[in-house]
Design a protein around this motif. Structure first.
Motif, PDB file in Angstrom:
ATOM      1  N   LEU A 274       0.826  -1.211   0.000  1.00 14.18           N
ATOM      2  CA  LEU A 274       0.000   0.000   0.000  1.00 14.18           C
ATOM      3  C   LEU A 274       0.862   1.264   0.000  1.00 14.18           C
ATOM      4  O   LEU A 274       0.477   2.289  -0.550  1.00 14.18           O
ATOM      5  N   PHE A 275       2.018   1.176   0.633  1.00 14.80           N
ATOM      6  CA  PHE A 275       2.889   2.340   0.769  1.00 14.80           C
ATOM      7  C   PHE A 275       4.039   2.329  -0.238  1.00 14.80           C
ATOM      8  O   PHE A 275       4.786   3.300  -0.334  1.00 14.80           O
ATOM      9  N   TRP A 276       4.173   1.238  -0.977  1.00 12.49           N
ATOM     10  CA  TRP A 276       5.360   1.066  -1.817  1.00 12.49           C
ATOM     11  C   TRP A 276       5.459   2.116  -2.922  1.00 12.49           C
ATOM     12  O   TRP A 276       6.541   2.610  -3.232  1.00 12.49           O
ATOM     13  N   LYS A 277       4.332   2.504  -3.493  1.00 12.52           N
ATOM     14  CA  LYS A 277       4.374   3.457  -4.599  1.00 12.52           C
ATOM     15  C   LYS A 277       4.781   4.857  -4.153  1.00 12.52           C
ATOM     16  O   LYS A 277       5.173   5.686  -4.978  1.00 12.52           O
ATOM     17  N   ILE A 278       4.683   5.132  -2.851  1.00 15.08           N
ATOM     18  CA  ILE A 278       5.041   6.469  -2.367  1.00 15.08           C
ATOM     19  C   ILE A 278       6.273   6.402  -1.470  1.00 15.08           C
ATOM     20  O   ILE A 278       6.500   7.301  -0.652  1.00 15.08           O
ATOM     21  N   ARG A 279       7.069   5.352  -1.621  1.00 15.99           N
ATOM     22  CA  ARG A 279       8.266   5.153  -0.784  1.00 15.99           C
ATOM     23  C   ARG A 279       9.292   6.264  -1.037  1.00 15.99           C
ATOM     24  O   ARG A 279       9.222   6.992  -2.011  1.00 15.99           O
ATOM     25  N   GLY A 280      10.245   6.362  -0.142  1.00 16.96           N
ATOM     26  CA  GLY A 280      11.287   7.372  -0.280  1.00 16.96           C
ATOM     27  C   GLY A 280      12.412   6.923  -1.178  1.00 16.96           C
ATOM     28  O   GLY A 280      12.387   5.833  -1.754  1.00 16.96           O
ATOM     29  N   GLU A 281      13.424   7.751  -1.287  1.00 21.36           N
ATOM     30  CA  GLU A 281      14.553   7.438  -2.158  1.00 21.36           C
ATOM     31  C   GLU A 281      15.361   6.261  -1.642  1.00 21.36           C
ATOM     32  O   GLU A 281      16.091   5.616  -2.386  1.00 21.36           O
ATOM     33  N   SER A 282      15.235   5.962  -0.351  1.00 18.87           N
ATOM     34  CA  SER A 282      15.965   4.833   0.227  1.00 18.87           C
ATOM     35  C   SER A 282      15.207   3.522   0.069  1.00 18.87           C
ATOM     36  O   SER A 282      15.594   2.507   0.633  1.00 18.87           O
ATOM     37  N   ASP A 283      14.119   3.535  -0.705  1.00 21.47           N
ATOM     38  CA  ASP A 283      13.286   2.353  -0.904  1.00 21.47           C
ATOM     39  C   ASP A 283      12.738   1.816   0.419  1.00 21.47           C
ATOM     40  O   ASP A 283      12.620   0.614   0.615  1.00 21.47           O
ATOM     41  N   SER A 284      12.413   2.727   1.316  1.00 20.32           N
ATOM     42  CA  SER A 284      11.860   2.326   2.614  1.00 20.32           C
ATOM     43  C   SER A 284      10.472   2.908   2.777  1.00 20.32           C
ATOM     44  O   SER A 284      10.206   4.050   2.398  1.00 20.32           O
ATOM     45  N   VAL A 285       9.560   2.113   3.334  1.00 23.80           N
ATOM     46  CA  VAL A 285       8.213   2.595   3.624  1.00 23.80           C
ATOM     47  C   VAL A 285       7.978   2.673   5.127  1.00 23.80           C
ATOM     48  O   VAL A 285       6.885   3.012   5.575  1.00 23.80           O
ATOM     49  N   ASP A 286       8.987   2.369   5.928  1.00 27.18           N
ATOM     50  CA  ASP A 286       8.796   2.262   7.371  1.00 27.18           C
ATOM     51  C   ASP A 286       8.283   3.560   7.994  1.00 27.18           C
ATOM     52  O   ASP A 286       7.364   3.552   8.817  1.00 27.18           O
ATOM     53  N   ASP A 287       8.890   4.700   7.629  1.00 30.70           N
ATOM     54  CA  ASP A 287       8.466   5.973   8.209  1.00 30.70           C
ATOM     55  C   ASP A 287       7.024   6.297   7.835  1.00 30.70           C
ATOM     56  O   ASP A 287       6.254   6.816   8.655  1.00 30.70           O
TER      57      ASP A 287
END
Length: 583
Positions: A274-287
């Motif tokens: 659900l969050f993968w498409k808006i992930r950051g440049e570090s390829d992380s969705v944790d935050d």
């Protein structure tokens, strides 16, 4: 892709399979300097279980993809390596064991591809070193003893994985303090208990999720396990949350394998998507994921209390300190109620099957339901009070058993207007608006899923007549608009377009008061203007001000505004003009 989940042990896996830590994984980190407390705590937990006759320790999930006879771990590398080091240590310390040969053969089936030096070191440990050593009878620590051997290559001192393994074996050296954070110190008096690691029914277990059909495990790793150099605060939060839930009778089923409410698999695969498409440049969705949970819990906290103080510990944790890292589970324990977990699971499950197509609402452009990264692609943007209330209302709908996109859009239009019809400028107003949305939802009950139904309209109309505050006045307008839409369904799109204008932000009483919506020629022209100039006027309030200035000037005599009338960027200023001088 399909997945097969089993409960197993490292020893059982090595019976039939090799384990290779792939090149795209990070180095072994649990033995690093700075991890002394974590290392000591983990080793003591293992010792306590191995020393008992009736305890078990379940080490959560180990994800992996199996190709031929080799398993490539995507998650769980750290736990697997620590267990392997413990088993190697037990084998080394018991050179006379009749099972030594079979143990060594299985231990050789575990290796690292991360660096050639890591692989070579493990091969040497299980080969020449174990074959020639007798359990380290010297006074040196095992780490020093290993590094003093002729076969120890000096270049290994630069390998982070090698150094972490040595530190895991012998702990951290400090002249002023014995940290006792190594296997040697923790197990020095109970070495025999390590033999349980080699038993078929070893009490140290984990869930092994074998992902079938992965042709490119490195791609999946980036998606599931992009974590940088250390565990994120969110990962530590998840671990504490799972541990807490496993001890609560009304929550343990959510973290119990082979249960239809089991959430751990969803968490790392389905919900992460659900969050993968808006992930950051570090390829992380944790935050992003953690921020979503914090905002969800804050909304739940507000509606479940009679009054909330912005300065209380929980409010500050979830609002003022939203962007600070995770340090303790202590305050979260007060929020992990069964109803909150049930609601969160429903929201995330239903969100998978519904496309959130948010209309333009207010001066902020597209309202953010899921947290978003800012321009730097690393820091999560703060959320306005209105966005937080909107999120709450959306979550209320997604908790319904059957969420339908069509009816969801109906609820979203009404909700957006109730949220954005005026500014929410303080925490107190945010709290008040949340409670109002909750009251609307409770009044609708099962009709929330079809807010345009006759029954829902009757309920809302009755509720709207309870008071004359702004919230209830806006609700009256929503009832009026739903009635109009039900008589003429084509009117809904026009209403959406008009409501999306910054000047109106959902509130169009000036048009309703003067029956302007009944003027087909005017509505047609408005539709054309909005359609043609949408980007120009909806995203830029300055353009919209000039747009209305021109319209009003043309309406006034001599192409000038009447004396005393001024155009500024306040909604109420525009509405005053439209409702009075230029009805």
């Amino acid at each position: 892709m399909e997945a097969i989940t089993t409960t197993t042990t490292l020893w059982n896996i090595l019976e039939n399979s090799k384990i290779v830590i792939p090149t795209f994984q990070r180095d072994y980190a649990q033995g690093r300097a700075g991890k002394e407390d974590l290392r000591k705590k983990f080793l003591k937990e293992i010792k306590e279980v191995l020393s008992s006759d009736d305890k078990e320790l379940l080490l959560d999930f180990v994800y992996g993809t199996k190709i031929d006879d080799t398993i490539y771990p995507l998650d769980g590398q750290q736990r697997l390596t620590t267990l392997w080091v413990l088993m190697w240590y037990a084998t080394f310390k018991n050179p006379e064991s009749e099972n030594k040969k079979s143990r060594v053969e299985r231990l050789k089936k575990f290796t690292y591809e991360t660096r050639p030096s890591s692989r070579n070191f493990l091969e040497w440990l299980c080969g020449d070193f174990l074959e020639t050593e007798n359990g380290n009878k010297s006074n040196k620590s095992l780490s020093d003893y290993i590094q003093s051997q002729n076969g120890f290559y000096s270049g290994w001192k630069q390998d982070p994985t090698v150094q972490s393994i040595l530190r895991m074996l012998s702990g951290t050296k400090r002249k002023d303090k014995d940290l006792s954070d190594g296997i040697e110190q923790v197990f020095k008096d109970q070495l025999d208990c390590l033999d349980k690691l080699f038993k078929e029914k070893c009490p140290i277990k984990f869930y092994h999720l074998n992902l079938i059909g992965i042709k490119h495990p490195d791609n999946l790793y980036v998606k599931m396990n992009a974590r940088g150099e250390q565990l994120t605060g969110f990962e530590n939060f998840k671990a504490d949350l799972v541990d807490f839930m496993s001890k609560e009778d009304d929550l343990k089923e959510y973290v119990t394998l082979n249960n239809n409410k089991y959430i751990l698999k969803k968490w790392d695969i389905d919900w992460t998507n659900l969050f993968w498409k808006i992930r950051g440049e570090s390829d992380s969705v944790d935050d992003l994921f953690f921020t979503f949970i914090k905002r969800f819990l804050l909304n739940q906290y507000i509606v479940n209390r009679d009054k909330v103080d912005k300065e209380d510990e929980i409010s500050k944790l979830l609002y003022e300190n939203e962007q600070k890292g995770y340090t303790s589970f202590e305050l979260y324990e007060q929020l992990i109620k069964t109803e909150n977990i049930v609601s969160l699971v429903k929201v995330l499950d239903n969100l998978k099957g519904i496309i959130i197509d948010l209309p333009l609402l207010g001066s902020q452009g597209y309202a953010s339901f899921l947290p978003q990264y800012g321009d730097d692609k690393e820091t999560v943007k703060s959320a306005s009070f209105q966005e937080r209330v909107l999120m709450y209302g959306i979550c209320l709908y997604l908790q319904e058993e059957k969420s339908q996109k069509c009816n969801f859009n109906h609820w979203l239009r009404v909700l957006g207007n109730l949220v954005y019809y005026n500014e929410i400028s303080s925490f107190k107003e945010y709290e008040s608006r949340i409670r109002f949305i909750k009251k609307v939802e409770e009044s609708l009950g099962k009709n929330l899923g079809d807010v345009y139904s006759n029954e829902a309209v009757s309920i809302l109309e009755e509720l709207a007549n309870e008071a004359d505050t702004e919230n209830y006045i806006q609700l009256k307008e929503e009832v009026q608009k739903i009635k109009m839409i039900n008589k003429n369904h084509q009117l809904e799109e026009t209403l959406r377009n008009i409501e999306s204008l910054w000047i109106f932000s959902g509130r169009i009483d000036c048009l309703l008061t003067n029956s302007l919506l009944g003027n087909k020629e005017l509505i047609k022209k408005l539709g054309e203007l909005i359609g043609e100039e949408k980007k120009k006027y909806l995203y830029n309030s300055d353009n919209l001000i000039r747009f209305f200035q021109a319209i009003l000037a043309k309406t006034a005599k001599g192409d000038k505004l009447p004396e005393g009338l001024k155009i500024n960027d306040e909604h109420d200023n525009f509405r005053k003009i439209l409702n009075n001088e230029f009805k």
